[in-house]
Design an enzyme around this catalytic site. Sequence first.
Site, short mmCIF file in Angstrom:
data_model
loop_
_atom_site.label_atom_id
_atom_site.label_comp_id
_atom_site.label_asym_id
_atom_site.label_seq_id
_atom_site.Cartn_x
_atom_site.Cartn_y
_atom_site.Cartn_z
N ARG A 152 8.30 78.94 26.10
CA ARG A 152 9.05 79.31 24.90
C ARG A 152 10.50 78.89 25.13
O ARG A 152 10.99 78.86 26.27
CB ARG A 152 8.99 80.81 24.65
CG ARG A 152 7.59 81.35 24.41
CD ARG A 152 7.62 82.86 24.19
NE ARG A 152 6.30 83.41 23.91
CZ ARG A 152 5.48 83.93 24.82
NH1 ARG A 152 5.85 83.92 26.11
NH2 ARG A 152 4.31 84.42 24.49
N LYS A 176 7.27 87.31 26.85
CA LYS A 176 7.29 88.43 25.91
C LYS A 176 6.66 89.67 26.54
O LYS A 176 5.70 89.57 27.31
CB LYS A 176 6.52 88.06 24.63
CG LYS A 176 7.30 87.19 23.67
CD LYS A 176 6.54 87.02 22.37
CE LYS A 176 7.35 86.24 21.35
NZ LYS A 176 6.62 86.10 20.07
N HIS A 251 9.31 74.98 19.59
CA HIS A 251 7.98 75.59 19.46
C HIS A 251 6.94 74.53 19.09
O HIS A 251 5.76 74.70 19.40
CB HIS A 251 8.00 76.70 18.42
CG HIS A 251 7.12 77.86 18.78
ND1 HIS A 251 7.38 78.71 19.83
CD2 HIS A 251 5.95 78.30 18.25
CE1 HIS A 251 6.43 79.62 19.93
NE2 HIS A 251 5.54 79.39 18.98
N ARG A 254 5.65 73.37 22.25
CA ARG A 254 4.72 74.37 22.80
C ARG A 254 3.35 74.22 22.12
O ARG A 254 2.31 74.26 22.78
CB ARG A 254 5.29 75.77 22.59
CG ARG A 254 4.44 76.93 23.09
CD ARG A 254 5.27 78.21 23.04
NE ARG A 254 4.49 79.41 23.01
CZ ARG A 254 4.06 80.07 24.09
NH1 ARG A 254 4.29 79.58 25.29
NH2 ARG A 254 3.37 81.19 23.97
N HIS A 277 -0.13 84.47 26.07
CA HIS A 277 -0.53 85.28 24.93
C HIS A 277 -1.27 86.52 25.42
O HIS A 277 -2.22 86.40 26.21
CB HIS A 277 -1.47 84.50 24.00
CG HIS A 277 -0.77 83.43 23.22
ND1 HIS A 277 -1.45 82.37 22.64
CD2 HIS A 277 0.54 83.25 22.92
CE1 HIS A 277 -0.59 81.59 22.01
NE2 HIS A 277 0.63 82.10 22.17
N TYR A 286 -5.04 77.69 17.16
CA TYR A 286 -5.19 76.26 17.45
C TYR A 286 -6.61 75.75 17.20
O TYR A 286 -6.83 74.55 17.21
CB TYR A 286 -4.82 75.98 18.91
CG TYR A 286 -3.40 76.35 19.26
CD1 TYR A 286 -2.33 75.58 18.81
CD2 TYR A 286 -3.12 77.48 20.02
CE1 TYR A 286 -1.02 75.93 19.11
CE2 TYR A 286 -1.82 77.83 20.33
CZ TYR A 286 -0.78 77.06 19.87
OH TYR A 286 0.51 77.40 20.17
#
Length: 308
Positions: A152, A176, A251, A254, A277, A286
Amino acid sequence: MGHYTSELITPFLEYLEIEQNRAAKTSENYQLYINRLVEFGNDPYIETIDDEFVRKWRMWLSRFQGSHGELLSATTRSYHLIALRSFLRFCTKRGFETLAPSNIELPRVKRKQVSFLSHDEMERLFAAIPSDSIGGLRDRAIVALLYSSGLRVSELSNLDRTHINLDRGEFSVRGKGQKDRTVYIDSGATQLIKNYLAARKDNLPPLFSSNGGYQTVDQSGDFKRLTPRSIQRLISNYALLAGITKHVSPHTLRHSFATGLLMNGADIRSVQTLLGHSDISTTQIYTHITDPHLKEVHKKFHKGITGA
């Protein structure tokens, strides 16, 4: 007598930081969202928040205008409700009588179309970056690292020299939710980072500096750290120079990293781990991109029944 909502915001933020280990940015956003609830309800007692109150607040949010007259997006309104649900969960744990968090229904938000670059577009983007200046060496290293690792932009911006192991081609990053994960980089990206660092004339901590690599008075170097916004601008500018008409951001790189892995046969669980994630459903955005690729795989490798 009830308890004013505003009185519980500070304990709630402490709960997010200490017990939930949430990122500082998350706490900052949740504080903004709950303050808006206080503004809407004239600082209501927490005990008076019920289904009807939430319904009216949702209506208020749908009509809320920012400083420039802009309305809140459906995604942002959803974040307000997620914050309220977390706040009510905190209040319930503390013994306050209020609306059950499960009563807060989140709206269905249509996911944005995932944009990614093909290998050819990545080559064009990289070719647009000069290699005859320290700024160009830095920007080449940034693009290569983002595409090689799936980082990120905030994670990349926060990197210090000591965080990254160029000999092993891997390092740990905190993403995150304050969760650590291992990040891997290819030999090409590793060499480009080495080239950039060799051209630096300073010993400041940030891996990517905004000052051209020269020593400054401030030994910490934090105010010379390249910011996420600056990284977004430089990548967007190089995309324009490369003649890429679609919007390109950090992004996007990414997304390109993840899409490339899946199209080359990586399993989705591995991609989930590499991206950091927490929920597999986030990675599944995706799958619709790779569907055409799967059709080609089926056509190439599946043997049908002959003579039918």
